[in-house]
Scaffold this motif. Structure first.
Motif, mmCIF file in Angstrom:
data_model
loop_
_atom_site.group_PDB
_atom_site.id
_atom_site.type_symbol
_atom_site.label_atom_id
_atom_site.label_comp_id
_atom_site.label_asym_id
_atom_site.label_seq_id
_atom_site.Cartn_x
_atom_site.Cartn_y
_atom_site.Cartn_z
ATOM 1 N N ALA A 95 0.829 -1.207 0.000
ATOM 2 C CA ALA A 95 0.000 0.000 0.000
ATOM 3 C C ALA A 95 0.864 1.258 0.000
ATOM 4 O O ALA A 95 0.549 2.250 -0.683
ATOM 5 C CB ALA A 95 -0.925 -0.012 1.219
ATOM 6 N N GLU A 96 1.971 1.224 0.739
ATOM 7 C CA GLU A 96 2.880 2.366 0.748
ATOM 8 C C GLU A 96 3.497 2.583 -0.633
ATOM 9 O O GLU A 96 3.598 3.720 -1.120
ATOM 10 C CB GLU A 96 3.975 2.134 1.796
ATOM 11 N N THR A 97 3.908 1.481 -1.272
ATOM 12 C CA THR A 97 4.437 1.572 -2.636
ATOM 13 C C THR A 97 3.376 2.119 -3.574
ATOM 14 O O THR A 97 3.661 2.951 -4.445
ATOM 15 C CB THR A 97 4.907 0.194 -3.119
ATOM 16 N N GLY A 98 2.148 1.661 -3.388
ATOM 17 C CA GLY A 98 1.046 2.117 -4.232
ATOM 18 C C GLY A 98 0.837 3.619 -4.151
ATOM 19 O O GLY A 98 0.556 4.265 -5.165
ATOM 20 N N ARG A 99 0.992 4.174 -2.971
ATOM 21 C CA ARG A 99 0.827 5.623 -2.841
ATOM 22 C C ARG A 99 1.905 6.370 -3.613
ATOM 23 O O ARG A 99 1.629 7.404 -4.234
ATOM 24 C CB ARG A 99 0.841 6.016 -1.357
ATOM 25 N N ALA A 134 3.051 9.234 -9.020
ATOM 26 C CA ALA A 134 3.693 9.332 -10.335
ATOM 27 C C ALA A 134 2.672 9.215 -11.454
ATOM 28 O O ALA A 134 2.749 9.945 -12.458
ATOM 29 C CB ALA A 134 4.759 8.245 -10.473
ATOM 30 N N LEU A 135 1.712 8.299 -11.315
ATOM 31 C CA LEU A 135 0.670 8.156 -12.338
ATOM 32 C C LEU A 135 -0.180 9.404 -12.439
ATOM 33 O O LEU A 135 -0.591 9.815 -13.532
ATOM 34 C CB LEU A 135 -0.218 6.947 -12.028
ATOM 35 N N ALA A 136 -0.474 10.012 -11.302
ATOM 36 C CA ALA A 136 -1.250 11.250 -11.319
ATOM 37 C C ALA A 136 -0.502 12.334 -12.087
ATOM 38 O O ALA A 136 -1.093 13.070 -12.893
ATOM 39 C CB ALA A 136 -1.531 11.704 -9.885
ATOM 40 N N ASP A 137 0.790 12.402 -11.867
ATOM 41 C CA ASP A 137 1.606 13.389 -12.569
ATOM 42 C C ASP A 137 1.586 13.131 -14.080
ATOM 43 O O ASP A 137 1.483 14.060 -14.889
ATOM 44 C CB ASP A 137 3.043 13.327 -12.043
ATOM 45 N N ARG A 138 1.657 11.864 -14.473
ATOM 46 C CA ARG A 138 1.687 11.504 -15.890
ATOM 47 C C ARG A 138 0.339 11.728 -16.577
ATOM 48 O O ARG A 138 0.290 11.985 -17.792
ATOM 49 C CB ARG A 138 2.083 10.037 -16.047
ATOM 50 N N THR A 139 -0.745 11.601 -15.822
ATOM 51 C CA THR A 139 -2.080 11.693 -16.425
ATOM 52 C C THR A 139 -2.769 13.026 -16.159
ATOM 53 O O THR A 139 -3.915 13.220 -16.560
ATOM 54 C CB THR A 139 -2.976 10.555 -15.905
ATOM 55 N N GLY A 140 -2.089 13.935 -15.486
ATOM 56 C CA GLY A 140 -2.668 15.240 -15.221
ATOM 57 C C GLY A 140 -3.769 15.218 -14.182
ATOM 58 O O GLY A 140 -4.595 16.133 -14.121
ATOM 59 N N ASP A 157 -6.570 11.571 -6.339
ATOM 60 C CA ASP A 157 -7.720 11.230 -7.178
ATOM 61 C C ASP A 157 -8.165 9.794 -6.891
ATOM 62 O O ASP A 157 -7.346 8.871 -6.865
ATOM 63 C CB ASP A 157 -7.296 11.376 -8.644
ATOM 64 N N LEU A 158 -9.458 9.593 -6.680
ATOM 65 C CA LEU A 158 -9.958 8.265 -6.308
ATOM 66 C C LEU A 158 -9.652 7.236 -7.388
ATOM 67 O O LEU A 158 -9.225 6.114 -7.088
ATOM 68 C CB LEU A 158 -11.476 8.320 -6.057
ATOM 69 N N GLU A 159 -9.871 7.614 -8.651
ATOM 70 C CA GLU A 159 -9.626 6.654 -9.732
ATOM 71 C C GLU A 159 -8.157 6.233 -9.797
ATOM 72 O O GLU A 159 -7.843 5.075 -10.064
ATOM 73 C CB GLU A 159 -10.073 7.246 -11.074
ATOM 74 N N VAL A 160 -7.258 7.175 -9.576
ATOM 75 C CA VAL A 160 -5.834 6.847 -9.588
ATOM 76 C C VAL A 160 -5.502 5.879 -8.453
ATOM 77 O O VAL A 160 -4.786 4.889 -8.648
ATOM 78 C CB VAL A 160 -4.978 8.129 -9.459
ATOM 79 N N ARG A 161 -6.046 6.133 -7.281
ATOM 80 C CA ARG A 161 -5.783 5.267 -6.130
ATOM 81 C C ARG A 161 -6.352 3.870 -6.363
ATOM 82 O O ARG A 161 -5.690 2.863 -6.080
ATOM 83 C CB ARG A 161 -6.374 5.884 -4.866
ATOM 84 N N ILE A 162 -7.568 3.805 -6.879
ATOM 85 C CA ILE A 162 -8.192 2.505 -7.135
ATOM 86 C C ILE A 162 -7.399 1.732 -8.186
ATOM 87 O O ILE A 162 -7.120 0.542 -8.024
ATOM 88 C CB ILE A 162 -9.649 2.689 -7.599
ATOM 89 N N PHE A 163 -7.043 2.407 -9.267
ATOM 90 C CA PHE A 163 -6.324 1.747 -10.358
ATOM 91 C C PHE A 163 -4.987 1.187 -9.870
ATOM 92 O O PHE A 163 -4.670 0.007 -10.111
ATOM 93 C CB PHE A 163 -6.100 2.749 -11.499
ATOM 94 N N THR A 164 -4.209 2.008 -9.178
ATOM 95 C CA THR A 164 -2.888 1.574 -8.724
ATOM 96 C C THR A 164 -3.001 0.439 -7.718
ATOM 97 O O THR A 164 -2.260 -0.554 -7.794
ATOM 98 C CB THR A 164 -2.121 2.753 -8.100
#
Length: 204
Positions: free
Chosen positions: A129-133, A138-144, A149-156
């Motif tokens: 979970a810590e790695t996921g955060r 990083a994914l949030a940064d790449r996707t703007g 963001d809930l979707e980013v957290r769920i996806f990761t």
């Protein structure tokens, strides 16, 4: 600029490595319960307080590999426009492949301990979970998107949770076969979704 570690930093790395090797050796030869803080300290030729200072949570000795910074940097460096799922596949599976190449026995033992020892499995879930955060940031940064963001957290979390489950499956099969194809299969399943098996042909 000199990026070479200082003598103090090199000593710290050497001590951490000695503690980890001692813990793996005890767990492999005598079982996880034998790998107490005192025994690990004795095997690593350090004091018990040193073991606790480097690894406040005993399970982290066999789980921690300090790769989160590297994973985050590699994820940020993936090609622009690449699908997030493929980006995660690339960076996480590369890290797993490196671990299998450099520490094959330790990687297999870690997986077995996650299946056999509830406290190791629970701590692995926490560290994942810590790695996921970190990776979600990083994914949030790449996707703007926003880092929270809930979707980013769920996806990761879904991707890392699926890869964790595949690793447990591998361990349940006595770590026979190759782990990497299983992880690729896991990502492919997430990408395609779950489809019903075809009905077996009817026999006359």
């Amino acid at each position: 600029m000199n990026d070479r570690p200082t003598l103090r930093e090199r000593k710290k790395l050497k001590t951490r490595a000695a503690i980890r090797k001692a813990a793996y050796r005890l767990a492999a030869e005598e079982g996880w319960e034998a790998a107490t803080t005192d025994r690990i300290a004795e095997e690593a030729d350090v004091s018990p307080s040193t073991v606790v200072r480097y690894f406040p949570v005993r399970e982290d000795i066999v789980l921690t590999d300090e790769n989160d910074d590297v994973l985050e940097a590699r994820l940020l460096a993936r090609p622009a426009g690449e699908e997030p799922l493929e980006s995660l596949r690339a960076v996480v599976l590369e890290a797993v492949g490196t671990a299998l190449d450099q520490e094959p026995e330790e990687t297999r033992l870690r997986a077995r301990l996650m299946v056999e020892i509830p406290s190791v499995r629970a701590r692995f879930t926490e560290t994942t979970a810590e790695t996921g955060r970190r990776l979600a940031r990083a994914l949030a940064d790449r996707t703007g998107r926003d880092a929270d963001d809930l979707e980013v957290r769920i996806f990761t979390a879904a991707v890392l949770g699926a890869l964790r489950e595949a690793t447990l499956y591998w361990a349940e099969q006595d770590t026979s076969g190759d782990l990497l194809p299983l992880l690729h299969r896991t990502v492919d399943t997430l990408k395609a979704g779950l489809t019903p098996h075809a009905e077996p042909p009817a026999h006359p």
